[in-house]
Design a protein around this motif. Structure first.
Motif, mmCIF file in Angstrom:
data_model
loop_
_atom_site.group_PDB
_atom_site.id
_atom_site.type_symbol
_atom_site.label_atom_id
_atom_site.label_comp_id
_atom_site.label_asym_id
_atom_site.label_seq_id
_atom_site.Cartn_x
_atom_site.Cartn_y
_atom_site.Cartn_z
ATOM 1 N N THR A 156 0.217 136.190 -5.127
ATOM 2 C CA THR A 156 0.788 134.881 -5.717
ATOM 3 C C THR A 156 0.598 135.064 -7.159
ATOM 4 O OG1 THR A 156 -1.623 134.123 -6.124
ATOM 5 C CG2 THR A 156 -0.506 133.719 -3.926
ATOM 6 N N ALA A 157 1.285 134.001 -8.088
ATOM 7 C CA ALA A 157 1.569 134.052 -9.171
ATOM 8 C C ALA A 157 0.113 134.014 -10.009
ATOM 9 C CB ALA A 157 2.155 132.671 -9.489
ATOM 10 N N LEU A 158 -0.701 133.027 -9.311
ATOM 11 C CA LEU A 158 -2.057 133.200 -9.758
ATOM 12 C C LEU A 158 -2.814 134.344 -9.856
ATOM 13 C CD1 LEU A 158 -3.361 130.664 -11.098
ATOM 14 C CD2 LEU A 158 -4.251 129.968 -8.937
ATOM 15 N N GLU A 159 -2.671 134.847 -8.860
ATOM 16 C CA GLU A 159 -3.569 136.376 -8.484
ATOM 17 C C GLU A 159 -3.051 137.358 -9.445
ATOM 18 O OE1 GLU A 159 -4.370 135.825 -3.643
ATOM 19 O OE2 GLU A 159 -2.583 137.215 -4.613
ATOM 20 N N LEU A 160 -1.692 137.280 -9.595
ATOM 21 C CA LEU A 160 -1.110 138.273 -10.524
ATOM 22 C C LEU A 160 -1.538 138.255 -12.135
ATOM 23 C CD1 LEU A 160 1.191 140.595 -9.657
ATOM 24 C CD2 LEU A 160 2.794 139.330 -10.736
ATOM 25 N N SER A 199 -13.420 132.611 -9.630
ATOM 26 C CA SER A 199 -12.977 131.261 -9.863
ATOM 27 C C SER A 199 -12.612 131.025 -11.186
ATOM 28 C CB SER A 199 -13.967 130.475 -9.191
ATOM 29 O OG SER A 199 -15.104 130.525 -9.869
ATOM 30 N N ARG A 200 -13.309 131.653 -12.172
ATOM 31 C CA ARG A 200 -12.997 131.465 -13.453
ATOM 32 C C ARG A 200 -11.734 132.206 -13.882
ATOM 33 N NH1 ARG A 200 -12.928 129.445 -17.376
ATOM 34 N NH2 ARG A 200 -13.309 130.133 -19.620
ATOM 35 N N ALA A 201 -11.647 133.278 -13.487
ATOM 36 C CA ALA A 201 -10.263 133.893 -13.685
ATOM 37 C C ALA A 201 -9.153 133.283 -13.261
ATOM 38 C CB ALA A 201 -10.153 135.299 -13.197
ATOM 39 N N ARG A 202 -9.045 132.639 -12.329
ATOM 40 C CA ARG A 202 -8.048 131.774 -11.726
ATOM 41 C C ARG A 202 -7.784 130.555 -12.342
ATOM 42 N NH1 ARG A 202 -6.600 133.487 -6.286
ATOM 43 N NH2 ARG A 202 -5.876 131.187 -5.766
ATOM 44 N N GLN A 203 -8.708 130.115 -13.033
ATOM 45 C CA GLN A 203 -8.737 128.721 -13.757
ATOM 46 C C GLN A 203 -7.959 129.117 -15.063
ATOM 47 O OE1 GLN A 203 -12.670 127.136 -14.523
ATOM 48 N NE2 GLN A 203 -11.625 125.643 -16.113
ATOM 49 N N ALA A 253 -4.486 129.730 -14.356
ATOM 50 C CA ALA A 253 -3.710 128.577 -14.415
ATOM 51 C C ALA A 253 -3.284 127.714 -15.471
ATOM 52 C CB ALA A 253 -4.566 127.478 -12.999
ATOM 53 N N GLU A 254 -4.568 127.585 -16.138
ATOM 54 C CA GLU A 254 -4.181 126.904 -17.514
ATOM 55 C C GLU A 254 -3.138 127.499 -18.429
ATOM 56 O OE1 GLU A 254 -8.990 125.922 -17.921
ATOM 57 O OE2 GLU A 254 -8.237 127.187 -19.357
ATOM 58 N N LEU A 255 -3.008 128.963 -18.317
ATOM 59 C CA LEU A 255 -2.107 129.468 -19.322
ATOM 60 C C LEU A 255 -0.795 129.430 -18.685
ATOM 61 C CD1 LEU A 255 -1.617 131.385 -21.621
ATOM 62 C CD2 LEU A 255 -2.448 133.397 -20.308
ATOM 63 N N LEU A 256 -0.800 129.527 -17.274
ATOM 64 C CA LEU A 256 0.451 129.267 -16.930
ATOM 65 C C LEU A 256 1.275 127.864 -16.857
ATOM 66 C CD1 LEU A 256 0.247 131.422 -13.483
ATOM 67 C CD2 LEU A 256 1.757 131.936 -15.277
ATOM 68 N N LEU A 257 0.211 126.989 -16.853
ATOM 69 C CA LEU A 257 0.840 125.730 -17.264
ATOM 70 C C LEU A 257 1.186 125.393 -18.429
ATOM 71 C CD1 LEU A 257 -1.692 123.748 -14.921
ATOM 72 C CD2 LEU A 257 0.598 124.316 -14.362
ATOM 73 N N LEU A 282 5.020 126.461 -16.435
ATOM 74 C CA LEU A 282 5.344 126.973 -14.839
ATOM 75 C C LEU A 282 4.925 125.830 -14.161
ATOM 76 C CD1 LEU A 282 6.174 129.638 -13.334
ATOM 77 C CD2 LEU A 282 3.630 129.527 -12.385
ATOM 78 N N LYS A 283 5.800 125.273 -13.309
ATOM 79 C CA LYS A 283 5.368 124.331 -12.361
ATOM 80 C C LYS A 283 4.280 124.310 -11.413
ATOM 81 C CE LYS A 283 10.374 123.358 -11.561
ATOM 82 N NZ LYS A 283 11.039 124.533 -11.216
ATOM 83 N N PRO A 284 3.472 123.235 -11.591
ATOM 84 C CA PRO A 284 1.978 123.515 -10.817
ATOM 85 C C PRO A 284 2.180 123.851 -9.577
ATOM 86 C CG PRO A 284 2.235 121.395 -11.977
ATOM 87 C CD PRO A 284 3.395 122.114 -12.157
ATOM 88 N N GLU A 285 3.395 123.628 -8.482
ATOM 89 C CA GLU A 285 3.452 124.117 -7.414
ATOM 90 C C GLU A 285 3.520 125.304 -7.273
ATOM 91 O OE1 GLU A 285 5.352 121.805 -8.894
ATOM 92 O OE2 GLU A 285 7.115 121.747 -8.218
ATOM 93 N N LEU A 286 3.949 126.059 -8.284
ATOM 94 C CA LEU A 286 4.410 127.404 -8.008
ATOM 95 C C LEU A 286 3.251 128.342 -8.218
ATOM 96 C CD1 LEU A 286 7.719 127.612 -9.729
ATOM 97 C CD2 LEU A 286 7.417 127.629 -7.590
ATOM 98 N N LEU A 287 2.000 127.687 -8.664
ATOM 99 C CA LEU A 287 0.892 128.758 -8.956
ATOM 100 C C LEU A 287 0.380 129.411 -7.697
ATOM 101 C CD1 LEU A 287 -1.500 126.305 -10.885
ATOM 102 C CD2 LEU A 287 0.016 128.270 -11.879
ATOM 103 N N GLU A 288 0.504 128.928 -6.388
ATOM 104 C CA GLU A 288 0.124 129.592 -5.295
ATOM 105 C C GLU A 288 1.246 130.146 -4.594
ATOM 106 O OE1 GLU A 288 -2.862 130.267 -4.588
ATOM 107 O OE2 GLU A 288 -4.306 128.955 -5.746
ATOM 108 N N ALA A 289 2.506 130.204 -5.099
ATOM 109 C CA ALA A 289 3.564 130.738 -4.462
ATOM 110 C C ALA A 289 3.828 132.232 -5.027
ATOM 111 C CB ALA A 289 5.050 129.820 -4.916
#
Lengths: 231, 255
Positions: free
Chosen positions: A105-109, A122-126, A129-133, A137-144
């Protein structure tokens, strides 16, 4: 911080039985917090130079001296294991295109470089997510899965992966080519911040506005003069 | 700079079948928490190399494992009776699961086997540790009682990985582990391997003819051609800036 002396890259293409010159006699130096803009026509060797600095290409001549807390090293001569370590700690590289990994997923990458450094998941994913937003990046794409993303969306991931850790040296190969105006502005702000934090940047940019007010030096790569034939 | 000792090292290894050399002067190093990719065409010596690494065949040269108890011992000079003790530090994952697993026994039993070999006899401990290994290999525990004959190709590979993990080896050798799997199963399996490397610090030697698979996992690559190492380097460097004629042809043939 970074000193490049007489750097040269030639490829020998066995199938054609001849040598192709990517660039030669490239010298420049860069201090912490400076941005060097690479210019030149298509095929002048801008991307090749960046890849050589990252050691995806092995230089055929010259030196790449990088100052690290453990002393000055010559990237042109370091062994593979040392390069892997230097890359993880010191050098970020943003390519022109993201090479999406299947079923990731986008977030994992984006979080991965942090996980490699031992940041808790969990900290890394957070932070990812902050950086991608922030890059839009659209929030719904984070886990795509990014395989189906548009060019611009992929590029946001590509950027985020290299921006998530403050590397002392960041190499950028046309990072804005497929980005919309909002993302370009966000990137410009990020780069300004990185410069303040002391990151040295070497980049090729699609248009000068992308780095307006940030450029400290410009290096012009000439069109190649010699294409040597060797049999 | 960073002073590192390889975990495993082959130095100038030669191997002949009859009057034909299968391996010529092969040297390689595997470092902790690293994936080393070995690529080459059919007949390049990949399988021979793996058999020698797994101590299934004699060869000339040196083979060092830098782990307590084995330092300074050239594994290629061990007698056939001494080899199994050294082999316990290595695990092999085959393309064909039947080579590693007892196909008629439950997955859990298969995974518990290396624990039994290590001397564990308590049923609860065996069960608990085998389950933990299956979980680390992302194998669905609900199917732990099924024998591999009833499992899909991807699930069988996960059982092999779990069995390897239960053994707590120094390095895992993988022989074309994703060949024959569909793309989706292959991708999730590669994800598992990547996570094992990161979370458990595993070191892997991945032999594959599939450059995309190797690219997705390997830190460094060794290219074998007609029994010789013709090129070695960082994974991206070998694939983007190949220098040997054979590697240039191989990379050009990549889909």
């Amino acid at each position: 911080m970074l000193q490049v002396i007489d750097l040269e890259k030639r490829f020998f293409l066995h199938r054609l039985g001849r040598e192709v010159l990517a660039f030669r006699q490239v010298s420049f130096s860069l201090q912490a917090g400076e941005l060097l803009l690479l210019e030149g026509p298509n095929g002048a060797g801008k991307s090749s130079l960046l890849r050589t600095l990252y050691r995806s290409y092995c230089p055929t001549g010259g030196q790449i001296l990088l100052q690290t807390p453990r002393g000055r090293v010559d990237l042109a001569r370091l062994g593979d294991r040392e390069i892997l370590w230097i890359r993880r700690e010191y050098i970020g590289y943003v390519s022109q295109f993201l090479d999406p990994r299947p079923r990731t997923t986008a977030l994992e990458l984006v979080a991965e470089p942090l996980l490699w450094r031992g940041v808790e998941e969990s900290r890394a994913r957070q932070r990812a997510a902050e950086l991608l937003l922030e890059l839009g990046l659209k929030p719904e794409l984070l886990e795509a899965f990014p395989t189906g993303f548009s060019g611009g969306e992929k590029q946001k991931l590509n950027l985020a992966r290299s921006l998530i850790h403050p590397y002392p040296l960041l190499l950028l190969d046309e990072p804005t080519a497929s980005l919309d105006a909002g993302a370009r502005k966000a990137l410009r702000e990020r780069l300004r911040l990185l410069k303040q934090q002391g990151t040295a940047l070497v980049g090729v940019f699609h248009s000068p506005e992308d780095v307006a007010g940030l450029v400290d030096k410009t290096y012009h790569l000439e069109e190649k003069q010699d294409v040597a034939v060797r049999t | 700079m960073v002073e590192e000792r390889p975990l495993l090292e082959l130095v100038k290894v030669w191997k002949a079948y009859g009057d034909r050399w299968a391996l010529k002067n092969v040297s390689l190093k595997l470092y902790p928490q690293e994936v080393l990719g070995v690529v080459g065409a059919s007949g390049s010596g990949k399988s021979t190399l793996l058999r020698i690494l797994y101590l299934q065949e004699p060869a000339q040269g040196e083979y060092w494992l830098n782990i307590p108890g084995w330092e300074g011992c050239n594994l290629l000079s061990l007698s056939p009776y001494e080899r199994p003790a050294a082999r316990r530090h290595l695990a092999m994952v085959y393309q064909e699961a039947a080579q590693a697993l007892r196909m008629g026994f439950a997955a859990l039993t298969n995974v518990a086997e290396p624990l039994v070999l290590k001397g564990e006899r308590r049923f609860e401990v065996l069960q608990k540790e085998a389950q933990a290994a299956l979980e680390r290999a992302d194998f669905p525990l609900a199917r732990a009682g099924d024998p591999p004959t009833f499992l899909s190709g991807g699930e069988r590979q996960r059982v092999q990985i779990a069995k390897a993990l239960a053994q707590e080896p120094t390095a895992i050798l993988l022989d074309e582990p994703t060949t024959g799997l569909d793309l989706l199963v292959q991708a999730t399996f590669l994800d598992t391997l990547r996570r094992l490397k990161r979370q458990l610090g595993m070191s892997l030697i991945l032999v594959s003819h599939d450059l995309s698979v190797v690219r997705a996992l390997a830190d460094r690559i060794v290219v074998l051609h007609q029994g010789e190492v013709v090129e070695e380097g960082l994974a991206d460097q070998v694939l983007e800036d190949p220098r040997h004629p054979f590697t240039q042809d191989l990379v050009a043939a990549r889909l």
